[in-house]
Design a protein around this motif. Structure first.
Motif, PDB file in Angstrom:
ATOM      1  N   THR A  50       0.846  -1.192   0.000  1.00  0.00           N
ATOM      2  CA  THR A  50       0.000   0.000   0.000  1.00  0.00           C
ATOM      3  C   THR A  50       0.878   1.238   0.000  1.00  0.00           C
ATOM      4  O   THR A  50       2.040   1.196   0.439  1.00  0.00           O
ATOM      5  CB  THR A  50      -0.931  -0.004   1.237  1.00  0.00           C
ATOM      6  OG1 THR A  50      -1.834   1.093   1.154  1.00  0.00           O
ATOM      7  CG2 THR A  50      -0.142   0.099   2.531  1.00  0.00           C
ATOM      8  N   GLY A  51       0.342   2.339  -0.504  1.00  0.00           N
ATOM      9  CA  GLY A  51       1.105   3.578  -0.556  1.00  0.00           C
ATOM     10  C   GLY A  51       1.599   4.001   0.811  1.00  0.00           C
ATOM     11  O   GLY A  51       0.840   4.021   1.777  1.00  0.00           O
ATOM     12  N   GLY A  52       2.870   4.336   0.910  1.00  0.00           N
ATOM     13  CA  GLY A  52       3.460   4.780   2.163  1.00  0.00           C
ATOM     14  C   GLY A  52       4.303   3.730   2.851  1.00  0.00           C
ATOM     15  O   GLY A  52       5.141   4.054   3.692  1.00  0.00           O
ATOM     16  N   SER A  53       4.114   2.459   2.487  1.00  0.00           N
ATOM     17  CA  SER A  53       4.885   1.390   3.118  1.00  0.00           C
ATOM     18  C   SER A  53       6.377   1.549   2.841  1.00  0.00           C
ATOM     19  O   SER A  53       7.216   1.350   3.726  1.00  0.00           O
ATOM     20  CB  SER A  53       4.395   0.027   2.621  1.00  0.00           C
ATOM     21  OG  SER A  53       5.056  -1.022   3.273  1.00  0.00           O
ATOM     22  N   GLY A  54       6.723   1.920   1.607  1.00  0.00           N
ATOM     23  CA  GLY A  54       8.127   2.124   1.263  1.00  0.00           C
ATOM     24  C   GLY A  54       8.751   3.283   2.009  1.00  0.00           C
ATOM     25  O   GLY A  54       9.950   3.257   2.326  1.00  0.00           O
ATOM     26  N   ASP A  55       7.956   4.311   2.299  1.00  0.00           N
ATOM     27  CA  ASP A  55       8.461   5.450   3.074  1.00  0.00           C
ATOM     28  C   ASP A  55       8.840   5.016   4.483  1.00  0.00           C
ATOM     29  O   ASP A  55       9.823   5.490   5.060  1.00  0.00           O
ATOM     30  CB  ASP A  55       7.409   6.557   3.137  1.00  0.00           C
ATOM     31  CG  ASP A  55       6.958   7.015   1.758  1.00  0.00           C
ATOM     32  OD1 ASP A  55       7.808   7.067   0.848  1.00  0.00           O
ATOM     33  OD2 ASP A  55       5.755   7.299   1.591  1.00  0.00           O
ATOM     34  N   VAL A  56       8.042   4.107   5.039  1.00  0.00           N
ATOM     35  CA  VAL A  56       8.340   3.570   6.366  1.00  0.00           C
ATOM     36  C   VAL A  56       9.666   2.812   6.339  1.00  0.00           C
ATOM     37  O   VAL A  56      10.529   3.011   7.204  1.00  0.00           O
ATOM     38  CB  VAL A  56       7.200   2.649   6.852  1.00  0.00           C
ATOM     39  CG1 VAL A  56       7.568   1.995   8.184  1.00  0.00           C
ATOM     40  CG2 VAL A  56       5.905   3.431   6.984  1.00  0.00           C
ATOM     41  N   LEU A  57       9.838   1.961   5.340  1.00  0.00           N
ATOM     42  CA  LEU A  57      11.087   1.216   5.210  1.00  0.00           C
ATOM     43  C   LEU A  57      12.281   2.159   5.104  1.00  0.00           C
ATOM     44  O   LEU A  57      13.318   1.953   5.747  1.00  0.00           O
ATOM     45  CB  LEU A  57      11.027   0.307   3.982  1.00  0.00           C
ATOM     46  CG  LEU A  57      12.301  -0.460   3.629  1.00  0.00           C
ATOM     47  CD1 LEU A  57      12.722  -1.387   4.758  1.00  0.00           C
ATOM     48  CD2 LEU A  57      12.112  -1.256   2.334  1.00  0.00           C
ATOM     49  N   GLY A  58      12.134   3.212   4.301  1.00  0.00           N
ATOM     50  CA  GLY A  58      13.223   4.182   4.164  1.00  0.00           C
ATOM     51  C   GLY A  58      13.585   4.831   5.474  1.00  0.00           C
ATOM     52  O   GLY A  58      14.762   5.026   5.792  1.00  0.00           O
ATOM     53  N   GLY A  59      12.585   5.159   6.286  1.00  0.00           N
ATOM     54  CA  GLY A  59      12.843   5.769   7.581  1.00  0.00           C
ATOM     55  C   GLY A  59      13.528   4.835   8.551  1.00  0.00           C
ATOM     56  O   GLY A  59      14.424   5.243   9.314  1.00  0.00           O
ATOM     57  N   VAL A  60      13.131   3.564   8.538  1.00  0.00           N
ATOM     58  CA  VAL A  60      13.775   2.566   9.401  1.00  0.00           C
ATOM     59  C   VAL A  60      15.244   2.409   9.018  1.00  0.00           C
ATOM     60  O   VAL A  60      16.139   2.431   9.875  1.00  0.00           O
ATOM     61  CB  VAL A  60      13.046   1.206   9.303  1.00  0.00           C
ATOM     62  CG1 VAL A  60      13.803   0.132  10.091  1.00  0.00           C
ATOM     63  CG2 VAL A  60      11.617   1.321   9.816  1.00  0.00           C
ATOM     64  N   LEU A  61      15.494   2.265   7.729  1.00  0.00           N
ATOM     65  CA  LEU A  61      16.866   2.120   7.239  1.00  0.00           C
ATOM     66  C   LEU A  61      17.708   3.341   7.585  1.00  0.00           C
ATOM     67  O   LEU A  61      18.867   3.223   8.013  1.00  0.00           O
ATOM     68  CB  LEU A  61      16.835   1.883   5.731  1.00  0.00           C
ATOM     69  CG  LEU A  61      18.165   1.826   4.981  1.00  0.00           C
ATOM     70  CD1 LEU A  61      19.131   0.848   5.620  1.00  0.00           C
ATOM     71  CD2 LEU A  61      17.917   1.464   3.513  1.00  0.00           C
ATOM     72  N   LEU A  62      17.138   4.517   7.427  1.00  0.00           N
ATOM     73  CA  LEU A  62      17.850   5.755   7.736  1.00  0.00           C
ATOM     74  C   LEU A  62      18.289   5.783   9.198  1.00  0.00           C
ATOM     75  O   LEU A  62      19.436   6.124   9.512  1.00  0.00           O
ATOM     76  CB  LEU A  62      16.936   6.952   7.448  1.00  0.00           C
ATOM     77  CG  LEU A  62      17.508   8.329   7.762  1.00  0.00           C
ATOM     78  CD1 LEU A  62      18.630   8.673   6.792  1.00  0.00           C
ATOM     79  CD2 LEU A  62      16.410   9.393   7.699  1.00  0.00           C
ATOM     80  N   ALA A  63      17.392   5.424  10.094  1.00  0.00           N
ATOM     81  CA  ALA A  63      17.711   5.448  11.523  1.00  0.00           C
ATOM     82  C   ALA A  63      18.827   4.471  11.860  1.00  0.00           C
ATOM     83  O   ALA A  63      19.718   4.776  12.669  1.00  0.00           O
ATOM     84  CB  ALA A  63      16.465   5.136  12.345  1.00  0.00           C
ATOM     85  N   LEU A  64      18.808   3.295  11.259  1.00  0.00           N
ATOM     86  CA  LEU A  64      19.838   2.297  11.543  1.00  0.00           C
ATOM     87  C   LEU A  64      21.203   2.738  11.021  1.00  0.00           C
ATOM     88  O   LEU A  64      22.228   2.550  11.679  1.00  0.00           O
ATOM     89  CB  LEU A  64      19.444   0.953  10.928  1.00  0.00           C
ATOM     90  CG  LEU A  64      18.181   0.302  11.511  1.00  0.00           C
ATOM     91  CD1 LEU A  64      17.856  -0.985  10.768  1.00  0.00           C
ATOM     92  CD2 LEU A  64      18.337   0.035  13.011  1.00  0.00           C
ATOM     93  N   LEU A  65      21.227   3.336   9.842  1.00  0.00           N
ATOM     94  CA  LEU A  65      22.480   3.885   9.321  1.00  0.00           C
ATOM     95  C   LEU A  65      23.012   4.972  10.242  1.00  0.00           C
ATOM     96  O   LEU A  65      24.213   5.036  10.534  1.00  0.00           O
ATOM     97  CB  LEU A  65      22.266   4.447   7.923  1.00  0.00           C
ATOM     98  CG  LEU A  65      22.057   3.454   6.785  1.00  0.00           C
ATOM     99  CD1 LEU A  65      21.584   4.183   5.531  1.00  0.00           C
ATOM    100  CD2 LEU A  65      23.331   2.670   6.489  1.00  0.00           C
ATOM    101  N   GLY A  66      22.118   5.839  10.695  1.00  0.00           N
ATOM    102  CA  GLY A  66      22.521   6.931  11.576  1.00  0.00           C
ATOM    103  C   GLY A  66      23.081   6.454  12.900  1.00  0.00           C
ATOM    104  O   GLY A  66      23.888   7.150  13.534  1.00  0.00           O
ATOM    105  N   GLN A  67      22.684   5.256  13.308  1.00  0.00           N
ATOM    106  CA  GLN A  67      23.171   4.690  14.577  1.00  0.00           C
ATOM    107  C   GLN A  67      24.411   3.825  14.391  1.00  0.00           C
ATOM    108  O   GLN A  67      24.858   3.180  15.332  1.00  0.00           O
ATOM    109  CB  GLN A  67      22.050   3.896  15.241  1.00  0.00           C
ATOM    110  CG  GLN A  67      20.920   4.803  15.733  1.00  0.00           C
ATOM    111  CD  GLN A  67      19.719   4.035  16.218  1.00  0.00           C
ATOM    112  OE1 GLN A  67      19.706   3.502  17.327  1.00  0.00           O
ATOM    113  NE2 GLN A  67      18.688   3.974  15.388  1.00  0.00           N
ATOM    114  N   GLY A  68      24.944   3.814  13.174  1.00  0.00           N
ATOM    115  CA  GLY A  68      26.248   3.211  12.968  1.00  0.00           C
ATOM    116  C   GLY A  68      26.305   1.869  12.291  1.00  0.00           C
ATOM    117  O   GLY A  68      27.394   1.326  12.093  1.00  0.00           O
ATOM    118  N   LEU A  69      25.176   1.272  11.901  1.00  0.00           N
ATOM    119  CA  LEU A  69      25.233   0.006  11.178  1.00  0.00           C
ATOM    120  C   LEU A  69      25.789   0.237   9.775  1.00  0.00           C
ATOM    121  O   LEU A  69      25.526   1.274   9.167  1.00  0.00           O
ATOM    122  CB  LEU A  69      23.848  -0.633  11.069  1.00  0.00           C
ATOM    123  CG  LEU A  69      23.418  -1.546  12.222  1.00  0.00           C
ATOM    124  CD1 LEU A  69      23.121  -0.727  13.474  1.00  0.00           C
ATOM    125  CD2 LEU A  69      22.210  -2.383  11.824  1.00  0.00           C
TER     126      LEU A  69
END
Length: 301
Positions: A239-258
């Motif tokens: 559904t529309g918006g699901s990919g935006d959620v994935l992008g936000g999750v990935l962004l946070a993990l990168l920002g925390q050093g993974l």
């Protein structure tokens, strides 16, 4: 052993032969950084989202809220000035700022200096959700990839901007993570209809020198060498918006050093796990991307 079990075993053997690793919750738990008791917000990543346009104000909101629920310390959200009041009204914790845009509400090249200044203090960037398509979006994308010193995720219109301009990724000065669905994968030069999607994704990652998260029923994550397969998720997430959620999750993990590969594999697993929880308790018909965001913390303890 029945036919279904034999088919499953054959698929598992083929994955092993292809060097594909199935992501598990145990892996993700091991990869997640442990939080120091004396930590402060600056220790958990300063992340930047560049997203949105007229008609697409939900994209930056969903991505920002997903990053927030995945533990990002400081979240900055750059949106076209025409939609700034709308997005700023929807977001309380993330810090929203306006960027120069054209009369249609899409970013223009005058946004480039504004973004370059912001990039200096970022630990990770997500660019693309809801930006729309125009020549200026390519200019913005190219500038970010040339000036960022941190990992950059290109999603949605960040990927679309690369069609016919793939050298922008090949000459990037930063680690790049691409998160295409099949249509976007094709625009990047990949073959989503290949009998071996793992091989096709690996080829593209090697050719571009980046990490590829190829979305689908079984999402594939590869840097051209290692390859992970994600088995969480369900049709209710289509559904529309699901990919935006994935992008936000990935962004946070990168920002925390993974690192990019593990961050992408963990993000896909977490995104799907939250989706599976929602499907179980709300049903695949009625679940929403916002529901997924609200349930992410259940898998981040």
């Amino acid at each position: 052993m029945n036919q279904r079990q034999r088919s499953s075993l054959q698929r598992q053997r083929q994955l092993y032969q292809d060097g594909v690793v199935l992501t598990t919750g145990e892996m993700v738990d091991q990869w997640l950084p442990r939080r120091d008791r004396n930590a402060h917000k600056g220790d958990f990543g300063r992340v930047l989202i560049v997203a949105g346009s007229v008609g697409y104000t939900g994209a930056p909101v969903l991505a920002a809220n997903a990053a927030l629920r995945t533990g990002a310390g400081l979240i900055f959200v750059g949106v076209p000035e025409m939609v700034y009041p709308i997005v700023a009204h929807k977001l309380d914790e993330p810090m929203v700022f306006p960027l120069n845009c054209d009369e249609s509400g899409r970013l223009n090249t005058r946004a480039v200096p504004q973004l370059i200044e912001r990039l200096q203090s970022c630990d990770a960037v997500l660019l693309g959700p809801g930006l729309g398509r125009s020549p200026a979006i390519l200019d913005v994308t190219a500038a970010v990839l040339q000036h960022a010193a941190c990992p950059v995720i290109l999603d949605a219109d960040g990927i679309n901007a690369l069609e016919g301009n793939i050298d922008v990724v090949q000459t990037a000065a930063c680690p790049v993570i691409l998160t295409p669905h099949d249509g976007e994968f094709r625009r990047l030069g990949g073959d989503p209809s290949s009998a071996n999607r793992y091989h096709s994704a690996k080829e593209l990652a090697l050719a571009l020198g980046c990490t590829v998260l190829l979305k689908g029923h079984r999402t594939i994550i590869t840097d051209g060498k290692a390859c992970y397969l994600n088995a969480t998720g369900n049709p209710g997430m289509a559904t529309g918006g699901s990919g935006d959620v994935l992008g936000g999750v990935l962004l946070a993990l990168l920002g925390q050093g993974l690192d990019p590969l593990r961050a992408a594999a963990a993000a896909a697993w977490l995104h799907g796990a939250a989706g599976d929880f929602c499907a179980e308790y709300l049903g695949e018909y009625g679940m929403t991307p916002t529901d997924m965001i609200e349930n992410l913390p259940k898998f981040l303890k």
